[in-house]
Design an enzyme around this catalytic site. Structure first.
Site, mmCIF file in Angstrom:
data_model
loop_
_atom_site.group_PDB
_atom_site.id
_atom_site.type_symbol
_atom_site.label_atom_id
_atom_site.label_comp_id
_atom_site.label_asym_id
_atom_site.label_seq_id
_atom_site.Cartn_x
_atom_site.Cartn_y
_atom_site.Cartn_z
ATOM 1 N N CYS A 104 -0.733 4.242 -11.832
ATOM 2 C CA CYS A 104 -0.730 3.411 -10.734
ATOM 3 C C CYS A 104 -2.321 3.711 -9.928
ATOM 4 O O CYS A 104 -3.237 3.240 -10.487
ATOM 5 C CB CYS A 104 0.435 3.530 -9.600
ATOM 6 S SG CYS A 104 0.617 2.093 -8.583
ATOM 7 N N ARG A 148 0.902 -9.325 -4.494
ATOM 8 C CA ARG A 148 0.939 -8.083 -5.339
ATOM 9 C C ARG A 148 1.715 -8.261 -6.639
ATOM 10 O O ARG A 148 2.698 -9.306 -6.535
ATOM 11 C CB ARG A 148 1.622 -6.995 -4.544
ATOM 12 C CG ARG A 148 0.740 -6.513 -3.433
ATOM 13 C CD ARG A 148 1.759 -5.306 -2.590
ATOM 14 N NE ARG A 148 1.812 -3.998 -3.208
ATOM 15 C CZ ARG A 148 1.003 -3.248 -3.372
ATOM 16 N NH1 ARG A 148 -0.032 -3.331 -2.354
ATOM 17 N NH2 ARG A 148 1.056 -2.323 -3.945
ATOM 18 N N HIS A 173 4.572 2.673 -12.561
ATOM 19 C CA HIS A 173 4.606 3.846 -11.650
ATOM 20 C C HIS A 173 5.673 4.895 -11.449
ATOM 21 O O HIS A 173 6.670 4.737 -11.939
ATOM 22 C CB HIS A 173 4.163 3.303 -10.184
ATOM 23 C CG HIS A 173 5.251 2.470 -9.416
ATOM 24 N ND1 HIS A 173 5.030 1.688 -8.327
ATOM 25 C CD2 HIS A 173 6.510 2.654 -9.573
ATOM 26 C CE1 HIS A 173 6.365 1.179 -8.020
ATOM 27 N NE2 HIS A 173 7.246 1.954 -8.530
#
Lengths: 461, 245
Positions: free
Chosen positions: B98, B132, B199
């Site tokens: 990430c 996002r 992530h």
């Protein structure tokens, strides 16, 4: 024709229809309809409350804090309009007001009490214009939905800056992110824990915001009570935790049943026996007490209200299932889960647990957080754990890597079968259910279908 | 009998770059070494700490909040870049997840400033207007000895990353967004340096990758003893299903 006189009955009919067709409690749908018809409905309806309103927000403890405040205020004779079932976004709050609204501009209550979702706090507060706002904590929670902690802290700071000066702000001194909101304001009352015996030997893994927001240096903690809550100061710029006016001292935790402490306030000190477990509930009781005092309630009524409190929906409530007593403890993020785990570990080293991990939108689609929660606390405390839910296997892996023997772990994804298996395994022992939010709703629906509890929306009426 | 190997892991900025429960990855590596009788040593290097490029077999950097990532970017670039490059050059594994992935590239362009990267991966990241990239994700990877294997996880990033000519992707997106939501690629790899947007606890959902990393980092060519991975396989299948596979 008076505004809202048409919208209110239409939206109500939608709620009845939702219940009649079995679509959940219908707790937020009528409000959503109302807001579609009149976007200012929350403000218009809450203006009818003669005693004004109070708003509560936090990552953890909103529902319990609000139920404690309700217990106090109702004991003091207030008639509340309160989103008791925990539907805490705009639609849920509009629904609560809708249910209370009466013909001709009336409302069934004198005081509004609203727990509000962190993300909706600014929108709802601007409409309700409350007399007091209590903010409890900010922890990591559902990052896929809410964005990062500091984004929320910034939004809250912008909201606080525009509050009318007369609005009382009730803030947790022990949470640096919350404490900072009151630095530039008059009319702030801080609450906090003052008991070194409650301090943890070290910071938990999921700790947040341990850096000074003014200068960026790492805060130094003189005591850590819970997550990143504690007594802290900045060694660089000298910023310190504000001195709390309302304090919990000499705290004693009694397993999963209760906590006792001395409540110290500007009006004097009282000992309190809180019928809710864990230090996290002591914080909820502090927030509730401070808010009630800010609303003008006397200290005796505050203590009486706390001691009379019942567990809120899914927050340490118990249900009798034949010879098994089921205690339900909602888990939804690392900080909250850690406090539940800490409380459970105090209770026994032969625990029967039903843990349910869902990844629906209301739970957060991202289940990463379970790796931040300290399941290690239960490594040697579990007799049997049944893992259920849409991500049952990942939860089982988490427990395995926390050190729980694989022989103690069962994976039964399907919920009803998992409940049967866990109850059968527990026998006459107490069974602790640890559901995420949508799993809690499913558990209640399942228990209701089996005739054990009434539907929460009926209790909430 | 030869002495059992020890996996030495160094976590970079574990108190800042940890937002999505990155410690789950370190815990996977630890337990899977311990259960096989391999040694496991964990060290860390935070802001201002010197980094020893010889002291670990695997360097890990996770994701952080914006402000923390900014502070770590400067420190990583100014204080630790050379040691990390030396570690990669001798074959140590460097895993960036990430935000950590973004810092392994050349740079991360924000609205009003650019965060420096260490350039171990030939990638550039830019924060763009727009949503996002969030959700469950599954990719098919192309790693030595694991061609065609599936990784499943969760992504949540504002940055869009593009590969340069010298970079190869970690894998091909089967479900989800990947590096930029447009070119169907996810992550990047250059030798033993790996970056990915999958992530936080990536390894608990993909135990096979934990073992691949252990084997590669130890670099002794020895096969790892098998473990009872029934729960791990079910968790992997569950994550694949969540991604829509």
């Amino acid at each position: 024709m008076n505004r809202l006189s048409l919208e209110v009955p239409v939206a109500r009919a939608v709620g009845r229809l939702a219940r009649a067709t079995g679509r959940g409690g219908g707790t937020s749908l009528p409000g959503k309809v109302l807001l579609r018809l009149d976007p200012d409905a929350i403000g218009r309806l809450s203006d009818r409350l003669s005693g004004g309103s109070a708003i509560i927000s936090a990552t953890n403890g909103k529902t319990t804090t609000a139920s404690l405040v309700a217990s106090i205020l109702e004991g003091a004779g207030r008639r509340l309009v309160h989103n008791r079932a925990g539907a805490n976004m705009a639609g849920g709050i509009a629904s609560t007001l809708l249910t209370a609204a009466r013909r001709g501009g009336g409302i069934a209550g004198d005081t509004g009490l609203f727990e509000v979702d962190e993300f909706w706090l600014d929108t709802v507060t601007r409409q309700v214009r409350p007399g007091a706002v209590a903010l409890g904590n900010l922890f990591r929670d559902q990052l896929d939905r809410y964005g990062e902690l500091e984004t929320i802290a910034d939004r809250w700071a912008a909201l606080v800056a525009e509050l009318e000066p007369a609005t009382c702000l009730v803030l947790n001194a022990d949470d640096p992110l919350i404490a900072d909101l009151g630095r530039e304001r008059e009319n702030v009352t801080y609450f906090g824990v003052e008991d070194d015996a409650m301090a943890m030997p070290e910071m938990q893994h999921a700790s947040d915001s341990t850096h000074c927001r003014r200068c960026g240096a790492a805060y130094r903690y003189d005591a850590v009570y819970l997550g990143h809550l504690g007594r802290y100061h900045c060694p660089n710029c000298g910023r310190t935790r504000p001195a709390p006016a309302v304090r919990a001292e000499r705290i004693q935790l009694h397993g999963t049943s209760a906590a006792t402490f001395t409540l110290a306030t500007p009006l004097g000190s009282r000992s309190v026996r809180l019928p809710l477990p864990g230090l996290y509930n002591v914080y909820n009781a502090l927030a509730a007490s401070t808010l009630a005092l800010a609303l003008g309630v006397g200290l005796d009524a505050v203590v009486a209200g706390l001691e009379r409190a019942a567990a809120a929906f899914g927050r340490a409530e118990t249900v009798e299932l034949g010879k098994t007593t089921l205690q339900i403890l909602l888990i939804k993020n690392p900080a909250g889960a850690n406090e539940i785990l800490r409380t459970l570990a105090l209770e026994s080293d032969q625990l029967d647990v039903l843990a349910v991990l869902n990844d629906n939108i209301a739970d957060g689609r991202d289940v990463s957080w379970i790796w931040d929660a300290d399941f290690e606390l239960l490594a040697t405390a579990l007799r049997r754990v049944t893992c259920a839910g849409t991500r049952a296997a990942e939860l089982a892996v988490r427990l395995k890597y926390a050190g729980v023997p694989e022989s103690a772990i069962a994976v039964v994804p399907e919920f009803s079968a998992a409940l049967d298996a866990a109850v059968a395994a527990a026998g006459s022992a107490r069974l602790y259910a640890l559901p995420t939010y949508t799993a809690l709703l499913a558990l209640r629906a399942e228990l209701t279908a089996r005739g054990h509890v009434s539907a929460y929306w009926r209790e909430a009426a | 009998m030869p002495e059992a190997s020890t996996l030495r892991v160094c976590a970079l900025y574990p108190d800042l770059m940890n937002i999505y429960a990155d410690r789950g990855n370190l815990l996977m590596l630890r337990r899977r070494c311990e259960w096989r009788g391999l040694g496991f040593e964990l060290s860390s290097a935070g802001l201002g700490d010197p980094l020893d490029g010889d002291a670990a077999d695997l360097y890990y950097i996770g994701g952080g909040q914006d402000r923390d990532q900014e502070r770590c970017a400067a420190d990583l670039h100014d204080e630790k870049r050379e040691a990390l490059a030396a570690a990669a050059a001798r074959g140590a594994v460097v895993l960036g997840v990430c935000g950590g992935y973004q810092l392994l590239g050349h740079a991360y362009q924000l609205a009003d400033e650019e965060l420096p990267g260490v350039g171990l991966l030939d990638v550039r990241t830019e924060r763009v207007e727009g949503p996002r990239l969030i959700g469950n994700i599954a990719i098919e990877v192309d790693l030595p000895g694991a061609a065609g294997a599936i990784l499943a996880g969760f992504e949540n990033h504002a940055g869009r990353t593009r590969l340069g000519e010298r970079a190869e992707p970690l894998g091909r997106v089967l479900r989800g967004h990947g590096n930029n939501g447009a070119d169907g690629r996810e992550g990047a790899r250059a030798g033993t340096v790996i970056g990915t947007y999958m992530h936080g606890p990536l390894l608990p959902k993909n135990a096979w990758l934990a073992d691949w990393l252990i084997t590669t980092a130890l670099g002794d060519g020895a096969a790892l003893a098998p473990l009872d991975d029934d729960l791990e396989r079910r968790a992997h299948d569950e994550a694949c299903r969540a991604a829509g596979l």
